[in-house]
Design a protein around this motif. Structure first.
Motif, PDB file in Angstrom:
ATOM      1  N   SER A   4       0.818  -1.216   0.000  1.00  0.00           N
ATOM      2  CA  SER A   4       0.000   0.000   0.000  1.00  0.00           C
ATOM      3  C   SER A   4       0.851   1.265   0.000  1.00  0.00           C
ATOM      4  N   PHE A   5       2.146   1.155   0.360  1.00  0.00           N
ATOM      5  CA  PHE A   5       2.978   2.350   0.442  1.00  0.00           C
ATOM      6  C   PHE A   5       3.500   2.797  -0.916  1.00  0.00           C
ATOM      7  N   GLY A   6       3.470   1.958  -1.927  1.00  0.00           N
ATOM      8  CA  GLY A   6       3.925   2.346  -3.253  1.00  0.00           C
ATOM      9  C   GLY A   6       4.777   1.285  -3.896  1.00  0.00           C
ATOM     10  N   SER A   7       5.399   1.642  -4.996  1.00  0.00           N
ATOM     11  CA  SER A   7       6.224   0.678  -5.722  1.00  0.00           C
ATOM     12  C   SER A   7       7.419   1.393  -6.345  1.00  0.00           C
ATOM     13  N   TRP A   8       8.515   0.648  -6.472  1.00  0.00           N
ATOM     14  CA  TRP A   8       9.715   1.168  -7.113  1.00  0.00           C
ATOM     15  C   TRP A   8       9.635   0.915  -8.612  1.00  0.00           C
ATOM     16  N   ARG A   9      10.063   1.913  -9.390  1.00  0.00           N
ATOM     17  CA  ARG A   9      10.076   1.784 -10.849  1.00  0.00           C
ATOM     18  C   ARG A   9      11.390   2.333 -11.385  1.00  0.00           C
ATOM     19  N   PRO A  10      11.933   1.739 -12.452  1.00  0.00           N
ATOM     20  CA  PRO A  10      13.176   2.278 -13.017  1.00  0.00           C
ATOM     21  C   PRO A  10      12.948   3.669 -13.591  1.00  0.00           C
ATOM     22  N   ALA A  11      13.884   4.564 -13.309  1.00  0.00           N
ATOM     23  CA  ALA A  11      13.773   5.943 -13.783  1.00  0.00           C
ATOM     24  C   ALA A  11      14.796   6.255 -14.875  1.00  0.00           C
TER      25      ALA A  11
END
Length: 80
Positions: free
Chosen positions: A34-41
């Motif tokens: 629920s806190f979010g997700s990591w994505r490549p930038a």
């Protein structure tokens, strides 16, 4: 497209053939939370310059650097 192994540029192995491949990978799975997700930038290859005084590259493969962003529900992306 970027190649992490390129004998047409990187002469460390001294091979007589030219080959360009993507041997190296970065695999990442972000948990469903629920806190979010990591994505490549962003993505960058490093080690593509010869070491001064040696006239050789640091390795026969280029290194990978990946920047990540945390995406949270209802918020702007936070830089990694």
């Amino acid at each position: 497209h970027e190649y992490t192994w390129d004998t047409s540029v990187n002469i460390n192995l001294g091979v007589m053939f030219k080959s360009r491949c993507r041997f190296d990978r970065c695999l990442f799975a972000t948990p469903a939370a629920s806190f979010g997700s990591w994505r490549p930038a962003n993505f960058e290859l490093i080690g593509k310059e010869k070491v001064p005084g040696l006239n050789r590259f640091p390795s026969d493969h280029w290194g990978m650097v990946i920047g990540w962003q945390l995406h949270t529900p209802g918020c702007a992306a936070l830089p990694a």
